[in-house]
Design a protein around this motif. Structure first.
Motif, short mmCIF file in Angstrom:
data_model
loop_
_atom_site.label_atom_id
_atom_site.label_comp_id
_atom_site.label_asym_id
_atom_site.label_seq_id
_atom_site.Cartn_x
_atom_site.Cartn_y
_atom_site.Cartn_z
N ARG A 75 -0.92 -14.50 -0.35
CA ARG A 75 0.51 -14.17 -0.33
C ARG A 75 1.07 -14.41 1.07
N THR A 76 2.25 -14.94 1.11
CA THR A 76 2.92 -15.13 2.40
C THR A 76 4.14 -14.24 2.53
N VAL A 77 4.60 -13.68 1.42
CA VAL A 77 5.72 -12.75 1.44
C VAL A 77 5.28 -11.49 0.71
N LEU A 78 5.42 -10.36 1.38
CA LEU A 78 5.02 -9.11 0.76
C LEU A 78 5.82 -7.95 1.33
N GLU A 79 5.83 -6.84 0.59
CA GLU A 79 6.47 -5.61 1.04
C GLU A 79 5.39 -4.67 1.52
N ARG A 80 5.68 -3.96 2.61
CA ARG A 80 4.69 -3.07 3.20
C ARG A 80 5.41 -1.88 3.83
N SER A 81 4.84 -0.69 3.68
CA SER A 81 5.40 0.47 4.36
C SER A 81 4.68 0.66 5.69
N TYR A 82 5.43 1.10 6.68
CA TYR A 82 4.89 1.38 8.01
C TYR A 82 5.32 2.78 8.44
N ARG A 83 4.53 3.37 9.31
CA ARG A 83 4.83 4.69 9.85
C ARG A 83 5.56 4.53 11.17
N ARG A 84 6.77 5.04 11.21
CA ARG A 84 7.53 5.02 12.46
C ARG A 84 6.95 6.03 13.44
N LYS A 85 7.35 5.91 14.67
CA LYS A 85 6.88 6.82 15.72
C LYS A 85 7.20 8.27 15.37
N ASP A 86 8.34 8.51 14.72
CA ASP A 86 8.72 9.88 14.34
C ASP A 86 8.04 10.35 13.06
N GLY A 87 7.17 9.51 12.49
CA GLY A 87 6.43 9.87 11.28
C GLY A 87 7.10 9.47 9.99
#
Length: 156
Positions: free
Chosen positions: A77-89
């Protein structure tokens, strides 16, 4: 040549899309200001850290496996959705367009991603799903028959 380099630097530095470059061990080698704003970190705080540091702990194993699968060519896959954790959580959802950076011998040197913040869209999708579920539960538990008709078509 210098003016071309300066123009390209401005594209990266001033763009609304996040830019994230990783080395072959998935450690951060470059981030642009847009990505820093998305995640709430300074570039200095992100440099050298593994990308998994920015993923929620309960998703790290699956994330690491995905990265290894992609590196080995098992996930193309070259395009995908992903969740990330921001500095504030809090959660930041990104739509990533990714590519591997390879040497002349084909060996993976790292990867590069353009990241669009789709957090608001994901929140709207979640609210819509919850609203649909609430509506479904109300209709199915009602002691009175409920139906929805639109343009002579029975929708529900």
């Amino acid at each position: 040549m210098d003016s071309d380099l300066e123009r390209y630097r401005q594209y990266v530095e001033l763009g609304n899309e996040g830019v994230w470059a990783l080395d072959a061990d998935f450690r951060t080698r470059f981030v642009n200001p847009a990505l820093c704003r998305m995640l709430g970190y300074s570039a200095e705080e992100m440099m050298g850290r593994p990308v998994s540091d920015f993923v929620f702990e309960n998703e790290r194993d699956a994330f690491q496996q995905t990265m290894e699968d992609r590196k080995a060519g098992r996930d193309t896959r070259t395009v995908l959705e992903r969740s990330y954790r921001r500095k504030d959580g809090s959660c930041c959802w990104g739509l990533l367009s990714t590519t591997w950076l390879r040497g002349d011998n084909g060996k993976v040197l790292g990867s590069f991603a353009m990241v669009s913040d789709i957090t608001e869209r994901k929140q709207v999708e979640q609210a819509l799903a919850e609203s649909r579920e609430t509506f479904r539960m109300l209709v199915e538990s009602s002691p009175t028959a409920i139906g929805i008709v639109h343009d002579a078509n029975i929708l529900y």
